[in-house]
Design a protein around this motif. Structure first.
Motif, PDB file in Angstrom:
ATOM      1  N   THR A   1       0.861  -1.194   0.111  1.00  0.00           N
ATOM      2  CA  THR A   1      -0.202  -0.143   0.059  1.00  0.00           C
ATOM      3  C   THR A   1       0.988   1.259  -0.083  1.00  0.00           C
ATOM      4  O   THR A   1       1.159   1.822   1.095  1.00  0.00           O
ATOM      5  N   PHE A   2       1.315   1.682  -1.121  1.00  0.00           N
ATOM      6  CA  PHE A   2       2.257   2.656  -1.632  1.00  0.00           C
ATOM      7  C   PHE A   2       1.449   3.853  -2.059  1.00  0.00           C
ATOM      8  O   PHE A   2       1.291   3.989  -2.949  1.00  0.00           O
ATOM      9  N   ASN A   3       1.128   4.858  -0.983  1.00  0.00           N
ATOM     10  CA  ASN A   3       0.306   5.994  -1.414  1.00  0.00           C
ATOM     11  C   ASN A   3       1.029   7.236  -1.075  1.00  0.00           C
ATOM     12  O   ASN A   3       0.520   8.279  -1.157  1.00  0.00           O
TER      13      ASN A   3
ATOM     14  N   CYS B   1      12.620   9.276  -6.228  1.00  0.00           N
ATOM     15  CA  CYS B   1      12.367   7.818  -5.867  1.00  0.00           C
ATOM     16  C   CYS B   1      12.669   7.440  -4.634  1.00  0.00           C
ATOM     17  O   CYS B   1      11.949   6.960  -3.847  1.00  0.00           O
ATOM     18  N   PHE B   2      13.787   7.738  -4.216  1.00  0.00           N
ATOM     19  CA  PHE B   2      14.417   7.570  -2.916  1.00  0.00           C
ATOM     20  C   PHE B   2      13.838   8.419  -1.734  1.00  0.00           C
ATOM     21  O   PHE B   2      13.250   7.955  -0.874  1.00  0.00           O
ATOM     22  N   ALA B   3      13.268   9.741  -2.117  1.00  0.00           N
ATOM     23  CA  ALA B   3      12.704  10.544  -1.135  1.00  0.00           C
ATOM     24  C   ALA B   3      11.211   9.808  -0.718  1.00  0.00           C
ATOM     25  O   ALA B   3      10.978   9.631   0.496  1.00  0.00           O
ATOM     26  N   SER B   4      10.230   9.225  -1.599  1.00  0.00           N
ATOM     27  CA  SER B   4       8.840   8.618  -1.404  1.00  0.00           C
ATOM     28  C   SER B   4       9.398   7.265  -0.884  1.00  0.00           C
ATOM     29  O   SER B   4       8.457   6.817  -0.102  1.00  0.00           O
TER      30      SER B   4
ATOM     31  N   ILE C   1       5.868   7.285   7.128  1.00  0.00           N
ATOM     32  CA  ILE C   1       5.512   8.708   7.565  1.00  0.00           C
ATOM     33  C   ILE C   1       4.164   8.891   6.740  1.00  0.00           C
ATOM     34  O   ILE C   1       3.983   8.503   5.548  1.00  0.00           O
ATOM     35  N   GLU C   2       3.478   9.571   7.484  1.00  0.00           N
ATOM     36  CA  GLU C   2       2.054   9.700   7.058  1.00  0.00           C
ATOM     37  C   GLU C   2       1.955  10.467   5.561  1.00  0.00           C
ATOM     38  O   GLU C   2       2.761  11.041   5.290  1.00  0.00           O
TER      39      GLU C   2
ATOM     40  N   LEU D   1       4.915  17.426   2.136  1.00  0.00           N
ATOM     41  CA  LEU D   1       5.975  17.013   3.146  1.00  0.00           C
ATOM     42  C   LEU D   1       6.877  15.925   2.217  1.00  0.00           C
ATOM     43  O   LEU D   1       8.196  15.951   2.552  1.00  0.00           O
ATOM     44  N   GLN D   2       6.121  15.224   1.185  1.00  0.00           N
ATOM     45  CA  GLN D   2       7.633  14.748   0.494  1.00  0.00           C
ATOM     46  C   GLN D   2       8.509  15.575  -0.198  1.00  0.00           C
ATOM     47  O   GLN D   2       9.691  15.172  -0.373  1.00  0.00           O
ATOM     48  N   GLU D   3       7.738  16.462  -0.673  1.00  0.00           N
ATOM     49  CA  GLU D   3       8.917  17.623  -1.231  1.00  0.00           C
ATOM     50  C   GLU D   3       9.897  17.918  -0.209  1.00  0.00           C
ATOM     51  O   GLU D   3      10.975  18.350  -0.740  1.00  0.00           O
ATOM     52  N   SER D   4       9.420  18.255   1.056  1.00  0.00           N
ATOM     53  CA  SER D   4      10.484  18.569   2.024  1.00  0.00           C
ATOM     54  C   SER D   4      11.763  17.555   2.139  1.00  0.00           C
ATOM     55  O   SER D   4      12.832  17.847   2.251  1.00  0.00           O
TER      56      SER D   4
END
Length: 344
Positions: A6-8, A22-25, A33-34, A43-46
């Motif tokens: 479940t990769f959201n 790809c690494f950050a996600s 992490i929520e 948050l992902q961009e952070s």
């Protein structure tokens, strides 16, 4: 037989599916992490900004002739490598505190992908062709591979991923003590910035755009003037990486959501009050460069080079590039001071 994680987690809209994106996600997934789609984009961009900055990618500058610099080759900032050189891969896994195994034997790909997914871990893979060379594998369905939809990425891969396309697998191991510290990251930034300055990369643009330089814009015909200005504008789009760079340190300057980074290694050290003036300096330099980059992009879009007055645009471009080069030097000075203070 099917198994899908479940990769959201979304991907950064500041890049295509490069290794860093790809690494950050994937990191967010591993750390649980929520990730509630629209709310987690920022948050992902952070995390993307952090990894992009600490590996030195957001400090890169390019040559006027487009030939990759030694630092671009080290990090892999080309469409072909997608910031996924072994140097960069090792640093990012080590900085984030994860073991990994690089697998290149196609005969083992299927079994290892199944084992990783069954263990609850996505697989980052480099593929053989295309402009965006990295993917995240999040499941399997018989002989078919399952990937996320790469939501928000600047350029999304088209079509289903097959085993024939796989070149390298990066299999994620156990969480471990980080192999690279905050200081290692700052020194890596320093290495890239020092190279840019020593190579005097902006001088190659100034030489082509100045009115009184040896390869003066005055000596170029109409089409050549347009081509040179187009190259400057393209470089400015690249220079927008200063935004990624600044955002990392602004979190510690503003006392806002820097805690998102505090779980990684010794990042908490950036909270030291005595460093705030340096983050102010970086924020100013990068913000100024960002604004000047837009100005040059706007000039390229609007300028009528057929008019007599356009011959003097070169001097304006020259002065703007001098200021951008000065901003780079000032930001470099702030990074050097941060290293010195944190090393005391």
């Amino acid at each position: 037989m099917k198994n899908e994680l479940t990769f959201n987690i979304p991907f950064s809209g500041f890049d295509s599916v490069t290794f860093i994106n790809c690494f950050a996600s994937t990191y967010m997934f591993l750390e649980n992490i929520e990730a509630v789609r629209e709310r987690s984009v920022a948050l992902q961009e952070s995390y993307f900004f952090l990894f992009d900055t600490m590996c030195g990618c957001s400090s890169l500058r390019s040559r006027f002739d487009g030939q990759p610099t030694e630092m671009q080759k080290m990090i892999g900032e080309t469409d072909f490598y997608g910031c996924g050189t072994e140097n960069n891969v090792e640093f990012l896994f080590g900085f984030a505190g994860y073991e990994y195994h690089r697998l290149t034997d196609p005969a083992m790909f299927k079994d290892e992908i199944f084992a990783s997914i069954d263990a609850g871990k996505p697989v980052i893979t480099k593929v053989k062709t295309g402009g965006s060379r990295f993917r995240v594998i999040t499941g399997y369905d018989g002989d078919a591979l399952i990937c996320p939809d790469f939501a928000h990425a600047q350029v999304k891969p088209q079509g289903a991923l097959s085993y024939d396309e796989l070149d390298i697998l990066y299999l994620i191991g156990d969480k471990s003590e980080p192999r690279y510290t905050l200081i290692d990251g700052l020194k890596r930034i320093r290495q890239v910035m020092e190279y840019n300055i020593n190579e005097n990369l902006w001088a190659s643009y100034i030489e082509k755009m100045g009115l009184y330089t040896s390869d003066s814009l005055a000596n170029a015909d109409l089409e050549e003037k347009k081509a040179r200005m187009k190259r400057v504008a393209d470089a400015m789009w690249h220079t927008f990486n200063c935004h990624n760079f600044a955002e990392v340190f602004r979190k510690y300057r503003d006392g806002g959501d820097a805690a998102v980074y505090d779980m990684i290694g010794d990042m908490k050290k950036l909270h030291e009050p005595g460093l705030k003036e340096l983050w102010d300096k970086i924020s100013h330099c990068c913000g100024y460069t960002h604004d000047l980059a837009w100005a040059l992009i706007g000039l390229e879009e609007c300028a009528d080079w057929s008019k007599h007055a356009a011959g003097y645009f070169g001097e304006m471009v020259e002065l703007t590039l001098f200021r951008i080069a000065k901003n780079d030097v000032d930001a470099f000075d702030a990074i050097k001071q941060a290293i010195e203070r944190l090393s005391e």
